[in-house]
Design an enzyme around this catalytic site. Structure first.
Site, PDB file in Angstrom:
ATOM      1  N   PHE A 241       0.817  -1.230   0.000  1.00 38.68           N
ATOM      2  CA  PHE A 241       0.000   0.000   0.000  1.00 38.68           C
ATOM      3  C   PHE A 241       0.842   1.268   0.000  1.00 38.68           C
ATOM      4  O   PHE A 241       0.325   2.355   0.234  1.00 38.68           O
ATOM      5  CB  PHE A 241      -0.976   0.012   1.194  1.00 38.68           C
ATOM      6  CG  PHE A 241      -1.865  -1.192   1.248  1.00 38.68           C
ATOM      7  CD1 PHE A 241      -2.672  -1.519   0.168  1.00 38.68           C
ATOM      8  CD2 PHE A 241      -1.895  -2.008   2.366  1.00 38.68           C
ATOM      9  CE1 PHE A 241      -3.493  -2.633   0.205  1.00 38.68           C
ATOM     10  CE2 PHE A 241      -2.712  -3.136   2.409  1.00 38.68           C
ATOM     11  CZ  PHE A 241      -3.513  -3.448   1.326  1.00 38.68           C
ATOM     12  N   THR A 469      -1.177  -8.463  -6.289  1.00 39.42           N
ATOM     13  CA  THR A 469      -2.085  -7.774  -7.208  1.00 39.42           C
ATOM     14  C   THR A 469      -2.397  -8.574  -8.461  1.00 39.42           C
ATOM     15  O   THR A 469      -3.400  -8.327  -9.123  1.00 39.42           O
ATOM     16  CB  THR A 469      -1.429  -6.471  -7.667  1.00 39.42           C
ATOM     17  OG1 THR A 469      -0.142  -6.803  -8.212  1.00 39.42           O
ATOM     18  CG2 THR A 469      -1.242  -5.511  -6.521  1.00 39.42           C
ATOM     19  N   GLY A 510       2.659   0.031 -12.065  1.00 40.48           N
ATOM     20  CA  GLY A 510       3.376  -1.205 -12.342  1.00 40.48           C
ATOM     21  C   GLY A 510       3.087  -1.747 -13.726  1.00 40.48           C
ATOM     22  O   GLY A 510       3.998  -1.974 -14.528  1.00 40.48           O
ATOM     23  N   ASN A 593      -6.550  -7.841 -17.230  1.00 39.17           N
ATOM     24  CA  ASN A 593      -7.007  -9.122 -16.680  1.00 39.17           C
ATOM     25  C   ASN A 593      -8.255  -8.820 -15.861  1.00 39.17           C
ATOM     26  O   ASN A 593      -8.180  -8.171 -14.811  1.00 39.17           O
ATOM     27  CB  ASN A 593      -5.898  -9.735 -15.803  1.00 39.17           C
ATOM     28  CG  ASN A 593      -6.303 -11.068 -15.191  1.00 39.17           C
ATOM     29  OD1 ASN A 593      -7.434 -11.243 -14.722  1.00 39.17           O
ATOM     30  ND2 ASN A 593      -5.382 -12.012 -15.176  1.00 39.17           N
ATOM     31  N   GLN A 600      -8.439  -5.744  -7.667  1.00 36.80           N
ATOM     32  CA  GLN A 600      -7.768  -4.505  -7.276  1.00 36.80           C
ATOM     33  C   GLN A 600      -8.775  -3.410  -6.961  1.00 36.80           C
ATOM     34  O   GLN A 600      -8.646  -2.686  -5.977  1.00 36.80           O
ATOM     35  CB  GLN A 600      -6.852  -4.028  -8.414  1.00 36.80           C
ATOM     36  CG  GLN A 600      -5.541  -4.758  -8.466  1.00 36.80           C
ATOM     37  CD  GLN A 600      -4.726  -4.455  -7.249  1.00 36.80           C
ATOM     38  OE1 GLN A 600      -4.171  -3.370  -7.092  1.00 36.80           O
ATOM     39  NE2 GLN A 600      -4.661  -5.387  -6.329  1.00 36.80           N
ATOM     40  N   GLY A 666      -4.514   0.222  -9.181  1.00 36.71           N
ATOM     41  CA  GLY A 666      -4.217  -0.165  -7.801  1.00 36.71           C
ATOM     42  C   GLY A 666      -4.773   0.803  -6.768  1.00 36.71           C
ATOM     43  O   GLY A 666      -5.060   0.415  -5.646  1.00 36.71           O
ATOM     44  N   GLU A 667      -4.898   2.068  -7.139  1.00 39.54           N
ATOM     45  CA  GLU A 667      -5.239   3.068  -6.126  1.00 39.54           C
ATOM     46  C   GLU A 667      -6.584   3.747  -6.340  1.00 39.54           C
ATOM     47  O   GLU A 667      -7.222   4.185  -5.386  1.00 39.54           O
ATOM     48  CB  GLU A 667      -4.097   4.086  -6.031  1.00 39.54           C
ATOM     49  CG  GLU A 667      -2.902   3.443  -5.363  1.00 39.54           C
ATOM     50  CD  GLU A 667      -1.595   4.168  -5.554  1.00 39.54           C
ATOM     51  OE1 GLU A 667      -1.170   4.854  -4.635  1.00 39.54           O
ATOM     52  OE2 GLU A 667      -0.978   4.014  -6.628  1.00 39.54           O
TER      53      GLU A 667
END
Ligand code: MOS
Length: 709
Positions: A241, A469, A510, A593, A600, A666-667
């Site tokens: 995180f 992830t 990423g 994906n 996520q 992710g965020e």
């Protein structure tokens, strides 16, 4: 002879909901996390000793009697610890001084033959301090507020178009409110862990972090080694995180102790340690002022934030930067002010800046919608900018309006009676709320290699990190598509600084960053194979580096957007809040994906729900430290708190953001969730809570009379 084993078969792996490639290894225990490395020999165990004062100086450490305890191997203190090169990150200058800058700061470490012995010995170590008065209380008008030069990572601290005050004063409708968020603590499932092994002057560190390459660079600089003499391995990481974005205290202590003892040393932090030394989300006090015409069209936006940092290191969170790009308003001002307190250093936590900032902005937008009597979905659509209001650049793609519309449809928003506190089922008041989400689409340079083996398989290597992830899986899909082969014949190897330069599993970049490099390497290898090169016994390997290509990216504002919808139920008698439904619709570029992407996004939303209702670091000013520093005192949303949570996305093609068209996921899922929940609570009850979390005591006494029918 061309390899007949590698026929180009275009299978289109990207987008499919492929299960995690390392899933079986993880569920069978074959996947080794940092603390589980086997066969390292005679590993010793390190237990850190936290300071028990908030500010002052260490006068003496009574280490002799503890050193005499059976099984104790060493006690590292500021008096005997190896000297380090001055670090770029002052938090890493472990045991280099006798000063104490915050309560819980590591001031010594005990190393022993067993974990239990190290722990017992650490608890027995007596340290004499000279205590100085400390100040750990943030306030809106703290006397030592200052303006940092930049905010994380390199944004302008303030923006001001100059005409905002007059514009506000001249607006038909004004909102002017203050919102507060508490300190929030990173609690990845896997604690921070490090195992250091020296082989002569070469160092191998197994470390749970978000980027092996930068960890290698940092450790090499600290211990005055060539980067090539340091290898950092993070094959499997159980979450971060942001708290594992840089190496942390435990890694430095482990390397020091391993050097001192000439023996492998393992340091695994406890949950308790993590509340102090791995970086938490700063508390914020924010003021949002909006000026609009009677139809809710914004004329002015002002967003001011006050936050804290420590005296060790300036961390200036970018709380108001998302406000700069969200809505069309001719007049805009954003500011950040910081107080350097005698507290642990705050750092990154999932969507630093955007997450607390958008809680305030999106709550204020809800207040404006009510003030103007405009539907909150419609209000946001009305204020959609046609380009980035700050830079004037076009957005590479921006689908906020589509997300709002599709979300409203899926959530059955049109059934909503806009009046607050009118829907009731028994003891429960029911309401719905909406908020926007956003997160920037970054990319950082990386190198990757792709290799064709003679047996028809492929190996791709990059110093990427999979925090759980699905990064490894997605990179496998990306490589397979670029190689035009089935993903089953591609093995992606990550988590090792030996694979070259690569950026963090952070900033939601990423997939964009590593996928870009993997694509280039795989494309080049495909071209080599297509040109008729035979695959020799040793295989064919090509490398690619994306630094120049990424640097050349310009001309657009690159951001993902989304809309979140929440239903809240509030118990009239107890103030208990439940969230039976949460829906997020995101415009975040191409989804690589569907399975791991959904995971996520709903993971972020769950964390946002947790922020809205539960999570709160409680700082006791007399101690200068967070007192609820375990998972009993700091509640994180569990399965029972989450009922029906769904995330979906709009089909978004972005040709400008990067060759893959991905924006990062992710965020963004945590951004806006807390506002959507707070707005739903307001709709349910008529009570506006402007201070997170929405605790029972912040509702009780303000709810409608339960006897009213
Ligand atoms: Mo995230 S806070 O950029 O790891």
């Amino acid at each position: 002879m061309t390899s007949v084993l590698n026929p180009p078969t275009r299978v289109g792996s990207v987008g499919a909901g492929r299960a995690r490639v390392e899933g079986p290894d993880k569920v069978t225990g074959a996947a080794r996390y940092t603390g589980e490395q086997p066969d390292l020999g005679d590993v010793a165990y390190l237990w850190p000793v936290p300071a028990t004062i908030a500010k002052g100086r260490i006068e003496s450490i009574a280490d002799a009697e503890v050193l005499a305890m059976p099984g104790v191997l060493a006690i590292l203190t500021p008096d005997n610890a190896p000297r380090l090169q001055p670090p770029g990150d002052a938090e890493l200058a472990l045991l280099q001084s006798h000063d104490v800058s915050y309560r819980g700061q590591f001031v010594a470490a005990v190393v022993a033959v067993s974990l239990e012995t190290a722990r017992e010995a650490a608890a027995s170590l007596r340290i004499e301090y000279t205590e100085q008065p400390h100040d750990s209380e943030l306030s809106w008008d703290h006397p030592r507020l200052y303006t940092p030069d930049k905010v994380n990572p390199a944004f302008e601290t303030d923006t001001d178009d100059g005409g905002v005050d007059a514009a506000l004063a001249g607006s038909d409708v004004q909102v002017d409110q203050r919102y507060e968020t508490p300190g929030l603590h990173n609690n990845p499932m896997e604690p921070h862990a490090s195992v250091a092994v020296w082989h002569g002057d070469e160092l191998t560190v197994y470390d749970s972090n978000q980027g092996a390459f930068s960890a290698q660079q940092t450790l090499a600089a600290l211990f005055d080694l060539e980067p090539s003499a340091v290898q950092v391995i993070n094959h499997h990481v159980g979450g971060g995180f942001g708290s594992k974005g840089t190496i942390r205290a435990g890694a430095v202590l482990a390397v020091m102790a391993a050097r001192t003892l000439d023996r492998p040393v393992r340091a695994v932090l406890t949950r308790h340690h993590m509340f102090t030394v791995v970086g938490y989300r700063t508390p914020t006090i924010q003021r949002v002022r909006l000026g609009a015409d009677a139809d809710g069209r914004l004329n002015a936006i002002v967003h001011d934030a006050v936050e804290q940092t420590s005296t060790v290191l300036e961390y200036a969170e970018q709380t108001t930067v998302a406000t700069r790009i969200m809505y069309a308003a001719e007049h805009r001002r954003t500011t950040h002010r910081l107080a350097a307190l005698d507290v642990p250093t705050p750092r990154w936590m999932r969507a630093p800046g955007e997450c607390p900032g958008m809680y305030a902005l999106e709550s204020a937008m809800d207040e404006l919608a009510i003030a103007c009597d405009v539907d909150p979905v419609e209000l946001r659509i009305r204020n959609e900018p046609d380009r980035d209001p700050e830079s004037g650049d076009p957005f590479s793609s921006r689908n906020l309006v589509r997300c709002l519309r599709e979300g409203a449809e899926l959530f059955r928003w049109s059934d909503r009676d806009p009046r607050p506190a009118v829907r009731r089922e028994g003891r429960w008041l029911i309401g719905t709320g909406v908020a926007s989400s956003t997160y920037p689409a970054y990319a950082s340079p990386a190198t990757a290699t792709a290799r064709a083996e003679r047996d028809g398989s492929f190996v791709v290597r990059i110093a990427a990190t999979d925090l759980g992830t699905g990064a490894r899986t997605v990179l496998t899909q990306i490589a397979a598509d670029a190689l035009q082969v089935d993903p089953d014949v591609v093995r992606v190897e990550i988590g090792d600084s030996a694979y070259g330069q690569a950026g963090l599993a952070g900033g939601s970049m990423g997939t964009a960053s590593w996928g870009w490099a993997v694509t280039r390497a795989a494309e080049e290898l495909r071209a080599r194979l297509d040109s008729g090169d035979a695959v020799p016994v040793e295989g064919i390997e090509v490398a690619a580096d994306t630094a120049a290509e990424i640097k050349a990216r310009s001309g657009f504002a690159y951001h993902g957007f989304g809309a979140q919808f929440a239903e809240a139920r509030v118990d009239l008698d107890t103030g208990e809040v439940r969230v039976p439904r949460l829906l997020g619709v995101f415009g975040v570029g191409r989804i690589m994906n569907s399975r791991t992407a959904r995971s996520q996004l709903i993971g972020g939303m769950t964390m946002g729900l947790s922020m809205a209702l539960h999570e709160e670091g409680v700082l006791d000013p007399s101690f200068g430290d967070y007192v609820n520093h375990d998972l009993a005192g700091y509640h994180i949303a569990a399965s029972a708190d989450v009922v029906d949570i769904e995330a979906t996305w709009v089909d978004e093609r972005d040709e400008h953001v990067n060759p893959l068209g991905v924006k990062g996921i992710g965020e963004i899922g945590i951004v806006g969730t807390a506002a959507a929940v707070a707005n739903a609570v307001h709709h349910a009850t008529g009570v506006r809570v402007r201070e997170l979390p929405i605790r029972l005591d912040r509702l009780l006494g303000r709810l409608p009379d339960p006897r009213r029918s």
